[in-house]
Design a protein around this motif. Structure first.
Motif, PDB file in Angstrom:
ATOM      1  N   SER A  62     -10.558  -3.097  -5.175  1.00 34.87           N
ATOM      2  CA  SER A  62     -11.062  -2.581  -3.900  1.00 34.87           C
ATOM      3  C   SER A  62     -10.020  -2.666  -2.802  1.00 34.87           C
ATOM      4  CB  SER A  62     -12.321  -3.355  -3.489  1.00 34.87           C
ATOM      5  OG  SER A  62     -13.348  -3.203  -4.434  1.00 34.87           O
ATOM      6  N   ILE A  63      -9.341  -3.811  -2.703  1.00 35.21           N
ATOM      7  CA  ILE A  63      -8.324  -3.981  -1.659  1.00 35.21           C
ATOM      8  C   ILE A  63      -7.154  -3.019  -1.883  1.00 35.21           C
ATOM      9  CG2 ILE A  63      -6.620  -5.575  -0.703  1.00 35.21           C
ATOM     10  CD1 ILE A  63      -8.606  -7.837  -1.252  1.00 35.21           C
ATOM     11  N   ALA A  64      -6.691  -2.931  -3.124  1.00 36.60           N
ATOM     12  CA  ALA A  64      -5.580  -2.028  -3.437  1.00 36.60           C
ATOM     13  C   ALA A  64      -5.961  -0.584  -3.146  1.00 36.60           C
ATOM     14  CB  ALA A  64      -5.170  -2.194  -4.898  1.00 36.60           C
ATOM     15  N   TYR A  65      -7.174  -0.207  -3.483  1.00 35.88           N
ATOM     16  CA  TYR A  65      -7.668   1.143  -3.234  1.00 35.88           C
ATOM     17  C   TYR A  65      -7.605   1.450  -1.735  1.00 35.88           C
ATOM     18  CZ  TYR A  65     -10.761   5.193  -4.140  1.00 35.88           C
ATOM     19  OH  TYR A  65     -11.291   6.442  -4.261  1.00 35.88           O
ATOM     20  N   ALA A  66      -8.131   0.532  -0.928  1.00 37.75           N
ATOM     21  CA  ALA A  66      -8.177   0.751   0.516  1.00 37.75           C
ATOM     22  C   ALA A  66      -6.777   0.835   1.122  1.00 37.75           C
ATOM     23  CB  ALA A  66      -8.970  -0.371   1.180  1.00 37.75           C
ATOM     24  N   ARG A 112      -4.818  -3.737 -12.425  1.00 38.54           N
ATOM     25  CA  ARG A 112      -5.963  -3.192 -11.678  1.00 38.54           C
ATOM     26  C   ARG A 112      -5.502  -2.601 -10.352  1.00 38.54           C
ATOM     27  NH1 ARG A 112      -8.945  -1.064 -14.152  1.00 38.54           N
ATOM     28  NH2 ARG A 112     -10.643  -1.168 -12.641  1.00 38.54           N
ATOM     29  N   ALA A 113      -4.487  -3.205  -9.744  1.00 34.88           N
ATOM     30  CA  ALA A 113      -3.945  -2.656  -8.505  1.00 34.88           C
ATOM     31  C   ALA A 113      -3.270  -1.310  -8.762  1.00 34.88           C
ATOM     32  CB  ALA A 113      -2.954  -3.643  -7.886  1.00 34.88           C
ATOM     33  N   ILE A 114      -2.571  -1.193  -9.901  1.00 38.57           N
ATOM     34  CA  ILE A 114      -1.918   0.075 -10.256  1.00 38.57           C
ATOM     35  C   ILE A 114      -2.965   1.163 -10.483  1.00 38.57           C
ATOM     36  CG2 ILE A 114      -0.506   1.243 -11.995  1.00 38.57           C
ATOM     37  CD1 ILE A 114       0.918  -1.440 -12.459  1.00 38.57           C
ATOM     38  N   ALA A 115      -4.011   0.827 -11.238  1.00 35.43           N
ATOM     39  CA  ALA A 115      -5.083   1.799 -11.494  1.00 35.43           C
ATOM     40  C   ALA A 115      -5.751   2.220 -10.192  1.00 35.43           C
ATOM     41  CB  ALA A 115      -6.110   1.202 -12.454  1.00 35.43           C
ATOM     42  N   ALA A 116      -5.934   1.267  -9.275  1.00 38.92           N
ATOM     43  CA  ALA A 116      -6.564   1.577  -7.988  1.00 38.92           C
ATOM     44  C   ALA A 116      -5.706   2.536  -7.165  1.00 38.92           C
ATOM     45  CB  ALA A 116      -6.798   0.288  -7.207  1.00 38.92           C
ATOM     46  N   GLY A 118      -3.715   4.920  -8.303  1.00 41.49           N
ATOM     47  CA  GLY A 118      -3.943   6.260  -8.840  1.00 41.49           C
ATOM     48  C   GLY A 118      -5.320   6.784  -8.487  1.00 41.49           C
ATOM     49  N   ALA A 119      -6.326   5.918  -8.563  1.00 41.03           N
ATOM     50  CA  ALA A 119      -7.694   6.323  -8.262  1.00 41.03           C
ATOM     51  C   ALA A 119      -7.840   6.745  -6.803  1.00 41.03           C
ATOM     52  CB  ALA A 119      -8.659   5.181  -8.571  1.00 41.03           C
ATOM     53  N   ALA A 120      -7.259   5.963  -5.902  1.00 37.63           N
ATOM     54  CA  ALA A 120      -7.350   6.264  -4.473  1.00 37.63           C
ATOM     55  C   ALA A 120      -6.690   7.596  -4.141  1.00 37.63           C
ATOM     56  CB  ALA A 120      -6.700   5.139  -3.666  1.00 37.63           C
ATOM     57  N   LEU A 121      -5.506   7.820  -4.694  1.00 31.05           N
ATOM     58  CA  LEU A 121      -4.786   9.065  -4.430  1.00 31.05           C
ATOM     59  C   LEU A 121      -5.539  10.260  -4.993  1.00 31.05           C
ATOM     60  CD1 LEU A 121      -2.265  10.430  -3.301  1.00 31.05           C
ATOM     61  CD2 LEU A 121      -1.109   9.971  -5.470  1.00 31.05           C
TER      62      LEU A 121
END
Length: 397
Positions: A62-66, A112-116, A118-121
């Protein structure tokens, strides 16, 4: 001047097939975000950590995504949207593949931060791209289709991934999510028009929304709205404990919320095109405030709990598309920037809902949480009303 407005797709572009592909990518991304919660016990056992430590995988994501959503939007502003979407899914797939292969807890956290990232972008770019291809008149419908992929991941993707993890292994679920993401790459790479929403007017225009008080106001309103929306959802087990007993009936409520939310998202997209996003947001949040006020009355019986959850789910997801619609309308060439900031605002709200809800739970008890949510919904409606309508000159000046 024509160059100052958000570009629109030529009439010849059939945007719905492209939006459907983007929705499938959003389904993969959403499944990855939601499914981890159902895998925590097996992840903890496999990595030899506590369930609480395994739960930090959700926090890190969640933090990485944001954080990554707006940063990566700026870094890829000059790329074609097709290139951004393909790159985003590639990063997403790499992150999940590392998760599936990682031998220890530390590497899983990093993955999980790497996946986030890609997901966020992907999610932010997909919404902006679908809106661009559909044009102004059908912008809401296009965003709703992409968001349908996200909401359906809550209903179908997360349960499917949980079953796979239960029958096989949590790492198998990670491979499943990786495969789903990669399935969306060929149609995007080969068929999606090479539009460049951010680069057509330059980086300065792309970043211009950051200096627009109206855009910042909508982003603030987004945080308030989704904090209120996610408080009852996050603590649904406590709110309806008298009706469900914390057992299998809770799954029924979660399913009802997800199914109703999917329908609400699609309906809101059409309404936003017909009535305007601002009007839809005000109406939905006011009605949702009333629903939350009445929610404690349904705590004791499963029938009332299901009925309340269905209505709350329908209305809760009816805010998502109009908020993005309004932001894109205000942002013009900065659509990619504001949709990324929107994603950050939502994930910030999710984090706040847990903290604010915990304080409310400790101070007043589970029955009072819907009242807290109702107050935030009323505040959302008031802020949206006071923000005023987007000026007609935003369409060209």
């Amino acid at each position: 001047m024509a160059s100052s407005v958000l570009p629109t797709a030529p009439p010849a572009v059939r945007w719905r097939p492209h939006a459907a592909v983007l929705a499938f990518g959003a389904f993969a991304v959403g499944t990855d975000g939601f499914v981890i919660a159902g895998l925590l016990p097996s992840v903890a056992a496999s990595l030899h950590v506590s369930v609480a430590a395994a739960g930090q995988l959700v926090t890190v994501f969640s933090i990485a995504y944001a954080v990554f959503a707006p940063v990566l939007a700026v870094l890829t502003a000059s790329w074609s949207r097709r290139a951004v979407l393909v790159a985003a899914l590639a990063v997403f797939a790499v992150g999940n593949a590392i998760t599936a292969l990682a031998p220890d807890y530390g590497l899983v956290l990093l993955s999980r931060a790497i996946a986030a990232a890609g997901a966020a972008l992907f999610t932010a770019t997909a919404s902006a791209t679908a809106a661009l291809l559909a044009g102004e008149r059908e912008r809401g419908r296009a965003i709703a289709i992409v968001m349908f992929g996200m909401t359906s991941s809550l209903v179908l993707g997360a349960p499917l991934g949980t079953v796979v993890g239960d029958r096989l292994d949590w790492r198998a679920t990670m491979w499943l999510v990786t495969a789903l993401g990669m399935l969306a790459v060929p149609p995007i790479a080969l068929r999606l028009p090479a539009v460049a929403a951010g680069a057509t007017a330059g980086l300065r225009a792309f970043l211009a929304p950051l200096g627009d008080r109206r855009v910042l106001g909508v982003l603030l309103t987004t945080v308030v709205a989704f904090t209120g929306i996610y408080i009852p959802y996050t603590y649904i087990s406590e709110i309806f404990a008298p009706a469900t007993g914390g057992g299998a009936l809770l799954a029924v409520l979660l399913l009802a919320f997800g199914v109703a939310g999917t329908a609400g998202n699609l309906a809101a997209g059409k309404l936003a095109d017909r009535r305007g996003p601002r009007e839809v947001i005000i109406a939905v949040t006011l009605i949702l405030a009333v629903v939350f006020v009445l929610m404690p009355l349904g705590r004791g019986t499963i029938g009332a709990a299901v009925a309340t959850t269905l209505v709350a789910g329908f209305l809760s997801f009816s805010v998502t598309t109009p908020q993005q619609h309004l932001l894109i309308t205000l942002a013009r060439h900065g659509a990619g920037m504001v949709t990324s900031l929107y994603q950050s605002a939502v994930y910030l709200a999710v984090s706040l809902s847990g903290a604010v809800g915990a304080l409310g739970l400790a101070g007043w008890g589970a029955a009072a949480l819907p009242y807290l949510a109702a107050g935030l919904m009323a505040l959302t409606a008031g802020l949206t009303y006071l923000s005023g309508r987007p000026r007609t000159s935003d369409g060209g000046h």
